[in-house]
Design a protein around this motif. Structure first.
Motif, PDB file in Angstrom:
ATOM      1  N   GLU A  12       9.495  26.570  53.591  1.00 34.00           N
ATOM      2  CA  GLU A  12      10.033  26.790  52.253  1.00 34.00           C
ATOM      3  C   GLU A  12      10.297  25.462  51.540  1.00 34.00           C
ATOM      4  N   LEU A  13      10.783  24.472  52.284  1.00 35.35           N
ATOM      5  CA  LEU A  13      11.034  23.144  51.713  1.00 35.35           C
ATOM      6  C   LEU A  13       9.741  22.571  51.138  1.00 35.35           C
ATOM      7  N   LEU A  14       8.647  22.743  51.878  1.00 33.69           N
ATOM      8  CA  LEU A  14       7.352  22.273  51.385  1.00 33.69           C
ATOM      9  C   LEU A  14       6.889  23.082  50.173  1.00 33.69           C
ATOM     10  N   ASP A  15       7.071  24.404  50.253  1.00 33.45           N
ATOM     11  CA  ASP A  15       6.638  25.249  49.145  1.00 33.45           C
ATOM     12  C   ASP A  15       7.380  24.935  47.844  1.00 33.45           C
ATOM     13  N   LYS A  16       8.661  24.630  47.956  1.00 25.99           N
ATOM     14  CA  LYS A  16       9.494  24.409  46.777  1.00 25.99           C
ATOM     15  C   LYS A  16       9.446  22.963  46.265  1.00 25.99           C
ATOM     16  N   SER A  17       8.824  22.055  47.028  1.00 29.67           N
ATOM     17  CA  SER A  17       8.822  20.658  46.591  1.00 29.67           C
ATOM     18  C   SER A  17       7.782  20.427  45.491  1.00 29.67           C
ATOM     19  N   ALA A  18       8.100  19.453  44.696  1.00 30.26           N
ATOM     20  CA  ALA A  18       7.257  19.139  43.547  1.00 30.26           C
ATOM     21  C   ALA A  18       5.998  18.418  43.995  1.00 30.26           C
TER      22      ALA A  18
END
Length: 157
Positions: A12-18
């Motif tokens: 999720e951290l990767l998915d939500k990162s810019a």
């Protein structure tokens, strides 16, 4: 938090990162948060390994109980056979029944032990598969992170 939950949070951290401008396949992530998640995985690994050892212990206990039960069945069959043999009129019949009971007990014992072994093998295979997948996911994640770090370092030069 389980390892699966931590890995999900990393995903999720990767998915939500810019995304990095002009390089949409690259992401800007919160390195501190990712490090926390990696440390959480490290802290939870011993727990997961303890669970696998507990499963192994339980399987060994089941095998031991099956052996004890089989021995008790055999002992009862032998006692019953001895009682029947003591009666002169039905000695022949008693021998046949004793052999039959002993054979059934041994067959039941072998079946029970084989089922327990199969169950243990399945649990261990499932556990091994789970950890292999988790390890592979961690390697992929680490490779991505290292790739991003290298790209970031090259960009700064």
């Amino acid at each position: 938090m389980s390892i699966d939950e931590i890995l999900e949070e990393m995903d999720e951290l990767l998915d939500k990162s810019a995304s990095v401008p002009f390089a949409s396949h690259k992401k800007v992530i919160d390195g501190e948060r990712l490090r926390e998640l990696i440390n959480d995985v490290r802290l939870n690994m011993p727990h997961e390994l303890k669970e696998a050892k507990k499963i192994e212990f339980d399987c060994q206990r089941i095998l031991n109980e099956a052996k004890i039960n089989a021995e008790a069945i055999i002992r009862k069959a032998e006692e019953r056979a001895a009682q029947i043999v003591s009666k002169e009129a039905i000695v022949t019949e008693a021998k046949k029944k004793a052999i039959d009971m002993l054979t059934k007990a041994q067959t039941a014992s072998k079946t029970l032990q084989q089922n327990a072994i199969n169950s243990v093998n399945k649990l261990m295979n499932d556990t091994e598969l789970h950890y292999s997948r988790a390890l592979q996911e961690m390697k992929v994640m680490k490779s991505r992170i290292e790739g991003k770090a290298t790209a970031s370092a090259n960009k700064q030069k």
